[in-house]
Design an enzyme around this catalytic site. Structure first.
Site, short mmCIF file in Angstrom:
data_model
loop_
_atom_site.label_atom_id
_atom_site.label_comp_id
_atom_site.label_asym_id
_atom_site.label_seq_id
_atom_site.Cartn_x
_atom_site.Cartn_y
_atom_site.Cartn_z
N ASP A 112 0.93 -1.35 0.13
CA ASP A 112 -0.06 -0.17 -0.07
C ASP A 112 0.82 1.26 0.08
O ASP A 112 2.13 0.98 0.20
CB ASP A 112 -0.98 -0.01 1.15
CG ASP A 112 -1.83 1.04 1.35
OD1 ASP A 112 -2.42 1.62 0.32
OD2 ASP A 112 -2.15 1.80 2.42
N SER A 113 0.32 2.42 -0.26
CA SER A 113 1.03 3.59 -0.28
C SER A 113 1.29 3.88 1.26
O SER A 113 2.31 4.79 1.80
CB SER A 113 0.00 4.80 -0.54
OG SER A 113 -1.00 4.95 0.28
N CYS A 162 -4.68 -1.58 -1.95
CA CYS A 162 -4.87 -0.27 -2.12
C CYS A 162 -5.69 0.07 -3.29
O CYS A 162 -5.40 -0.74 -4.72
CB CYS A 162 -3.36 0.59 -2.40
SG CYS A 162 -3.37 2.01 -2.85
N GLU A 166 -3.55 7.18 9.35
CA GLU A 166 -2.13 7.07 9.40
C GLU A 166 -1.84 7.77 10.82
O GLU A 166 -1.22 7.10 11.66
CB GLU A 166 -1.30 8.12 8.67
CG GLU A 166 -1.27 7.50 7.06
CD GLU A 166 -0.30 6.49 6.71
OE1 GLU A 166 0.84 6.29 7.53
OE2 GLU A 166 -0.65 5.41 5.91
N CYS A 195 -11.11 2.69 0.41
CA CYS A 195 -9.87 2.95 0.45
C CYS A 195 -9.42 2.09 1.85
O CYS A 195 -10.00 2.27 2.86
CB CYS A 195 -9.37 4.53 0.85
SG CYS A 195 -7.74 4.71 1.44
N HIS A 228 -7.34 2.25 3.92
CA HIS A 228 -7.01 2.88 4.99
C HIS A 228 -8.47 2.93 6.17
O HIS A 228 -8.42 3.46 7.20
CB HIS A 228 -6.58 4.47 4.94
CG HIS A 228 -5.06 4.56 4.72
ND1 HIS A 228 -4.56 4.27 3.62
CD2 HIS A 228 -4.03 5.03 5.46
CE1 HIS A 228 -3.15 4.50 3.51
NE2 HIS A 228 -3.09 4.96 4.62
N1 DGL Z 1 -4.84 3.02 1.01
C1 DGL Z 1 -4.99 3.66 -0.24
C2 DGL Z 1 -6.13 3.27 -0.98
O1 DGL Z 1 -6.64 2.27 -0.85
C3 DGL Z 1 -4.42 5.12 -0.51
C4 DGL Z 1 -4.20 6.27 0.26
C5 DGL Z 1 -3.32 7.21 -0.23
O2 DGL Z 1 -2.27 6.90 -0.46
O3 DGL Z 1 -3.90 8.31 -0.56
O4 DGL Z 1 -6.77 3.80 -1.91
#
Ligand code: DGL
Length: 269
Positions: free
Chosen positions: A11-12, A75, A153, A189, A191
């Protein structure tokens, strides 16, 4: 005996941890390498061209270096933009993350669903296609929130919750025409499942939050069904593509997911 090849979860940032949990539940002995692209974070505010150029090349280098059994792109942003390119470039199984519009449409009684993702994800034609295919009789509201990514985060870093920020993210859907009828929200997302309790806490009424992490875990287990895993897996490892001592702040949060932080100072991306 040959060293077991890891599952590489990518993931990012820390969002992929929401996917790690159900994967571990199904594959408790699989060695885990979690990679957060700190050098490229955040993805959601980047252009399609930037993500399309970055993700396949980075995953190619990671695959070469770590020889994973499978790569899980945990992600939505990277998957909705670059999944096909990654699959075309790499000769190993790749599991992607797709916004869970289908299960959301299946369970919505009001036929108004929300898609909460990053700005990049919610504008993807991929999302249009999912909405047409699986939710053609629903109103599909969309909202992209970079703030919510950052709040997730922060949660992993142990920062106290900023409830006004969570409210703003949900209001991005609720304040749209039809928003007062919305009963189901796709967490598009990775996150966002990490902060589902906070979203639930600021919701003005009961909302169902839906995501695809269980399906990703089942798919990963299926793709590795013939692999013999070690008797016992040790803790997993977490790698940031650009190391900085400031990232030490994630150590405790990662330990809660049984991940040890790798602090190798080499640039990896
Ligand atoms: N967790 C990521 C997603 O599912 C991206 C979060 C980000 O870096 O903006 O889209």
């Amino acid at each position: 005996m040959q060293k077991a090849r890891p599952l590489l979860i990518f993931d990012s940032g820390v969002g992929g941890l929401s996917v790690l949990r159900p994967i571990r539940a199904l594959l408790p002995a699989a060695p885990i390498l979690y990679v957060a692209d700190s050098a490229g974070y955040p993805y959601g505010t980047k252009s399609e061209a930037e993500i399309a150029a970055r993700v396949p090349a980075l995953l190619g280098r990671l695959a070469e270096r770590f020889d994973p059994e499978v790569i899980v792109i945990a992600c939505n942003t990277a998957s909705t933009i670059a999944l096909d390119a990654v699959r075309a470039a790499l000769d190993l199984p790749i599991v992607g993350t797709v916004p869970a519009i289908k299960p959301a449409a299946e369970r919505s009684a009001s036929r108004v669903i929300g898609v909460l993702g990053t700005e990049a994800t919610v504008r993807q034609p991929y999302v249009d296609r999912l909405a047409q295919l699986f939710a053609s009789d629903c109103i599909v509201l969309r909202h992209g929130s970079a703030e919510l990514v950052e709040l997730a985060e922060q949660k992993l870093r142990g920062t106290p919750a900023n409830m006004a920020g969570y409210r703003r993210a949900l209001d991005g859907l609720l304040s749209q025409p039809g928003g007062n009828e919305m009963d189901t929200v796709v967490l598009a997302c990775t996150h966002f499942p990490l902060v589902e309790p906070e979203l639930q806490a600021v919701a003005p009424r009961l909302l169902a939050f839906v995501d695809g992490k269980e399906g990703i875990a089942r798919r990963t287990a299926w793709l590795t069904r013939e692999v013999t895993w070690p008797e016992r897996a040790g803790p997993g490892h977490a790698l940031f593509t650009r190391w900085s001592p400031a990232l030490e702040i994630y150590r405790r949060g990662l330990a809660a997911y049984d991940l040890q932080l790798l602090t190798d100072k080499r640039e990896r991306s």
